[in-house]
Scaffold this motif. Sequence first.
Motif, PDB file in Angstrom:
ATOM      1  N   GLU A 178       0.846  -1.189   0.000  1.00  0.00           N
ATOM      2  CA  GLU A 178       0.000   0.000   0.000  1.00  0.00           C
ATOM      3  C   GLU A 178       0.880   1.237   0.000  1.00  0.00           C
ATOM      4  OE1 GLU A 178      -3.649   2.008   2.587  1.00  0.00           O
ATOM      5  OE2 GLU A 178      -2.996  -0.059   2.988  1.00  0.00           O
ATOM      6  N   LYS A 179       0.599   2.137  -0.931  1.00  0.00           N
ATOM      7  CA  LYS A 179       1.367   3.373  -1.047  1.00  0.00           C
ATOM      8  C   LYS A 179       0.426   4.504  -1.430  1.00  0.00           C
ATOM      9  CE  LYS A 179       5.431   5.408  -3.251  1.00  0.00           C
ATOM     10  NZ  LYS A 179       6.520   5.195  -4.233  1.00  0.00           N
ATOM     11  N   ASP A 180       0.432   5.553  -0.602  1.00  0.00           N
ATOM     12  CA  ASP A 180      -0.427   6.724  -0.831  1.00  0.00           C
ATOM     13  C   ASP A 180      -1.902   6.319  -0.937  1.00  0.00           C
ATOM     14  OD1 ASP A 180       1.835   8.319  -0.893  1.00  0.00           O
ATOM     15  OD2 ASP A 180       2.090   8.077  -3.060  1.00  0.00           O
ATOM     16  N   GLY A 181      -2.307   5.359  -0.103  1.00  0.00           N
ATOM     17  CA  GLY A 181      -3.700   4.934  -0.072  1.00  0.00           C
ATOM     18  C   GLY A 181      -4.105   3.987  -1.178  1.00  0.00           C
ATOM     19  N   ALA A 182      -3.199   3.677  -2.085  1.00  0.00           N
ATOM     20  CA  ALA A 182      -3.519   2.768  -3.194  1.00  0.00           C
ATOM     21  C   ALA A 182      -2.760   1.454  -3.001  1.00  0.00           C
ATOM     22  CB  ALA A 182      -3.132   3.402  -4.532  1.00  0.00           C
ATOM     23  N   ARG A 183      -3.405   0.354  -3.350  1.00  0.00           N
ATOM     24  CA  ARG A 183      -2.780  -0.952  -3.218  1.00  0.00           C
ATOM     25  C   ARG A 183      -2.331  -1.450  -4.588  1.00  0.00           C
ATOM     26  NH1 ARG A 183      -3.587  -3.096   1.743  1.00  0.00           N
ATOM     27  NH2 ARG A 183      -3.016  -5.176   0.999  1.00  0.00           N
ATOM     28  N   SER A 184      -1.161  -2.037  -4.608  1.00  0.00           N
ATOM     29  CA  SER A 184      -0.624  -2.577  -5.852  1.00  0.00           C
ATOM     30  C   SER A 184       0.145  -3.855  -5.542  1.00  0.00           C
ATOM     31  CB  SER A 184       0.294  -1.557  -6.529  1.00  0.00           C
ATOM     32  OG  SER A 184       1.391  -1.230  -5.683  1.00  0.00           O
ATOM     33  N   TRP A 185       0.467  -4.605  -6.584  1.00  0.00           N
ATOM     34  CA  TRP A 185       1.184  -5.861  -6.418  1.00  0.00           C
ATOM     35  C   TRP A 185       2.679  -5.663  -6.603  1.00  0.00           C
ATOM     36  CZ3 TRP A 185      -0.802 -10.305  -4.608  1.00  0.00           C
ATOM     37  CH2 TRP A 185      -2.191 -10.436  -4.584  1.00  0.00           C
ATOM     38  N   GLU A 186       3.425  -6.474  -5.875  1.00  0.00           N
ATOM     39  CA  GLU A 186       4.884  -6.367  -5.935  1.00  0.00           C
ATOM     40  C   GLU A 186       5.481  -7.781  -5.946  1.00  0.00           C
ATOM     41  OE1 GLU A 186       7.813  -3.356  -3.741  1.00  0.00           O
ATOM     42  OE2 GLU A 186       7.129  -4.970  -2.407  1.00  0.00           O
ATOM     43  N   ARG A 187       6.490  -7.965  -6.777  1.00  0.00           N
ATOM     44  CA  ARG A 187       7.216  -9.229  -6.815  1.00  0.00           C
ATOM     45  C   ARG A 187       8.538  -9.060  -6.063  1.00  0.00           C
ATOM     46  NH1 ARG A 187       7.973  -9.576 -11.847  1.00  0.00           N
ATOM     47  NH2 ARG A 187       6.237 -10.960 -12.403  1.00  0.00           N
ATOM     48  N   VAL A 188       8.751  -9.897  -5.071  1.00  0.00           N
ATOM     49  CA  VAL A 188       9.976  -9.836  -4.277  1.00  0.00           C
ATOM     50  C   VAL A 188      10.756 -11.130  -4.480  1.00  0.00           C
ATOM     51  CG1 VAL A 188      10.974  -9.583  -1.981  1.00  0.00           C
ATOM     52  CG2 VAL A 188       8.854  -8.372  -2.560  1.00  0.00           C
ATOM     53  N   THR A 189      11.926 -11.006  -5.045  1.00  0.00           N
ATOM     54  CA  THR A 189      12.799 -12.156  -5.280  1.00  0.00           C
ATOM     55  C   THR A 189      13.916 -12.143  -4.243  1.00  0.00           C
ATOM     56  OG1 THR A 189      12.341 -12.079  -7.657  1.00  0.00           O
ATOM     57  CG2 THR A 189      14.255 -13.354  -6.940  1.00  0.00           C
ATOM     58  N   THR A 190      13.990 -13.190  -3.462  1.00  0.00           N
ATOM     59  CA  THR A 190      14.996 -13.295  -2.405  1.00  0.00           C
ATOM     60  C   THR A 190      15.882 -14.495  -2.675  1.00  0.00           C
ATOM     61  OG1 THR A 190      13.409 -12.400  -0.816  1.00  0.00           O
ATOM     62  CG2 THR A 190      15.393 -13.428   0.081  1.00  0.00           C
ATOM     63  N   THR A 191      17.168 -14.272  -2.660  1.00  0.00           N
ATOM     64  CA  THR A 191      18.133 -15.351  -2.873  1.00  0.00           C
ATOM     65  C   THR A 191      18.983 -15.514  -1.624  1.00  0.00           C
ATOM     66  OG1 THR A 191      18.224 -14.946  -5.263  1.00  0.00           O
ATOM     67  CG2 THR A 191      20.035 -16.194  -4.283  1.00  0.00           C
ATOM     68  N   TYR A 192      18.941 -16.708  -1.043  1.00  0.00           N
ATOM     69  CA  TYR A 192      19.791 -17.051   0.095  1.00  0.00           C
ATOM     70  C   TYR A 192      20.999 -17.804  -0.444  1.00  0.00           C
ATOM     71  CZ  TYR A 192      15.692 -16.008   2.984  1.00  0.00           C
ATOM     72  OH  TYR A 192      14.622 -15.397   3.586  1.00  0.00           O
ATOM     73  N   ASP A 193      22.187 -17.241  -0.246  1.00  0.00           N
ATOM     74  CA  ASP A 193      23.373 -17.926  -0.751  1.00  0.00           C
ATOM     75  C   ASP A 193      23.736 -19.096   0.158  1.00  0.00           C
ATOM     76  OD1 ASP A 193      24.687 -16.892   1.484  1.00  0.00           O
ATOM     77  OD2 ASP A 193      25.708 -15.320   0.367  1.00  0.00           O
ATOM     78  N   ALA A 194      24.831 -19.762  -0.159  1.00  0.00           N
ATOM     79  CA  ALA A 194      25.217 -20.966   0.581  1.00  0.00           C
ATOM     80  C   ALA A 194      25.565 -20.664   2.033  1.00  0.00           C
ATOM     81  CB  ALA A 194      26.402 -21.642  -0.113  1.00  0.00           C
ATOM     82  N   GLN A 195      25.863 -19.408   2.349  1.00  0.00           N
ATOM     83  CA  GLN A 195      26.173 -19.010   3.718  1.00  0.00           C
ATOM     84  C   GLN A 195      24.956 -18.471   4.473  1.00  0.00           C
ATOM     85  OE1 GLN A 195      29.150 -19.759   4.910  1.00  0.00           O
ATOM     86  NE2 GLN A 195      29.614 -20.577   2.868  1.00  0.00           N
ATOM     87  N   GLY A 196      23.833 -18.340   3.779  1.00  0.00           N
ATOM     88  CA  GLY A 196      22.615 -17.888   4.435  1.00  0.00           C
ATOM     89  C   GLY A 196      22.356 -16.399   4.357  1.00  0.00           C
ATOM     90  N   TYR A 197      23.150 -15.675   3.607  1.00  0.00           N
ATOM     91  CA  TYR A 197      22.919 -14.239   3.462  1.00  0.00           C
ATOM     92  C   TYR A 197      21.917 -13.992   2.335  1.00  0.00           C
ATOM     93  CZ  TYR A 197      26.947 -13.666   6.496  1.00  0.00           C
ATOM     94  OH  TYR A 197      27.803 -13.733   7.570  1.00  0.00           O
ATOM     95  N   ALA A 198      20.970 -13.098   2.593  1.00  0.00           N
ATOM     96  CA  ALA A 198      19.875 -12.872   1.655  1.00  0.00           C
ATOM     97  C   ALA A 198      20.112 -11.641   0.787  1.00  0.00           C
ATOM     98  CB  ALA A 198      18.563 -12.717   2.413  1.00  0.00           C
ATOM     99  N   THR A 199      19.789 -11.794  -0.485  1.00  0.00           N
ATOM    100  CA  THR A 199      19.777 -10.681  -1.430  1.00  0.00           C
ATOM    101  C   THR A 199      18.346 -10.509  -1.921  1.00  0.00           C
ATOM    102  OG1 THR A 199      22.034 -11.180  -2.159  1.00  0.00           O
ATOM    103  CG2 THR A 199      20.693  -9.784  -3.593  1.00  0.00           C
ATOM    104  N   VAL A 200      17.823  -9.298  -1.776  1.00  0.00           N
ATOM    105  CA  VAL A 200      16.409  -9.055  -2.069  1.00  0.00           C
ATOM    106  C   VAL A 200      16.265  -8.078  -3.222  1.00  0.00           C
ATOM    107  CG1 VAL A 200      14.199  -8.293  -1.141  1.00  0.00           C
ATOM    108  CG2 VAL A 200      15.844  -9.435   0.353  1.00  0.00           C
ATOM    109  N   LYS A 201      15.352  -8.416  -4.123  1.00  0.00           N
ATOM    110  CA  LYS A 201      15.029  -7.522  -5.240  1.00  0.00           C
ATOM    111  C   LYS A 201      13.516  -7.405  -5.323  1.00  0.00           C
ATOM    112  CE  LYS A 201      15.326  -7.047 -10.268  1.00  0.00           C
ATOM    113  NZ  LYS A 201      15.769  -7.687 -11.543  1.00  0.00           N
ATOM    114  N   ALA A 202      13.011  -6.180  -5.207  1.00  0.00           N
ATOM    115  CA  ALA A 202      11.567  -5.924  -5.258  1.00  0.00           C
ATOM    116  C   ALA A 202      11.245  -5.101  -6.495  1.00  0.00           C
ATOM    117  CB  ALA A 202      11.113  -5.197  -4.002  1.00  0.00           C
TER     118      ALA A 202
END
Length: 281
Positions: A178-202
């Motif tokens: 929700e942004k400025d009273g309007a709702r929209s869809w978002e795709r969030v791609t999260t990658t956990y590497d072999a050490q467990g650290y997350a990289t997020v792209k929205a």
Amino acid sequence: MIKKLIGAVAFTLACTATYAAESGYPLDKAPDRINDIAALQNGAKLFVNHCLNCHSASAMRYNKLQDIGLTDEQIRDNLLFTGQKVGDLMTIAMQPADAKRWFGTVPPDLSVIARAKSINAGPTGADYIYTYLRTFYRDTAVPTGWNNLVFPSVGMPHVMWQDQGPRELTTVAMHQVEKDGARSWERVTTTYDAQGYATVKAEPVANYRGHASVEAKFKSLDPAQAAAYDNDVADLTAFLAWMAEPQQQFRKQLGVWVLLFLGLFLVVAWRLNASFWKHVR
């Protein structure tokens, strides 16, 4: 901002997996090895070496493993390490108070875990165990350093991680913002590497007509090692399924004989009935 995104993905993933586990999570079908003696023996070895340190199986005695082809000598030499006797129950030395302090809860007894996790007219407990043991991933955001897709935020670490080898996890979550009273869809791609650290792209998604969802995909950095691990997990799952009901094969065989007897008795009863009433019109 990144922390908020990670939190949103983790929350969505947890809710989805929890809902699925209670309402029919798409579990992988466990290989049917309940009649494979070699698989059951390997599963017993894996259970004693990896599970019996924290989880007990207090409804099972070591000498019951004779039913899967092990002799008392083999049990004594290969599965007993702390002075226990072949006739003893599969208990552990860890005290419940210590377990709760270390793990936050007392690890459950695994004697009938395969039956406890079965869903009526749905996935079996073996399917649950098989999928659960294969969906651990590194996650630095949780205290143990490990998380699980079937059981999010589980207190149990991945005790067989060295056997499985390193791998990465990528999740793709669709959720509303929700942004400025309007709702929209978002795709969030999260990658956990072999050490467990997350990289997020929205990224925003326009004209999306679907619903909130999470897709997960693993990438093994050593496919051969991962395949060998999956094979061991299948054996361990088969052993846990056998342990939950050691007499299940006998029960099924007896059921076949009972049905055959009832069928034969039905024929005899039918002919006797015809003979008794043949003069009555």
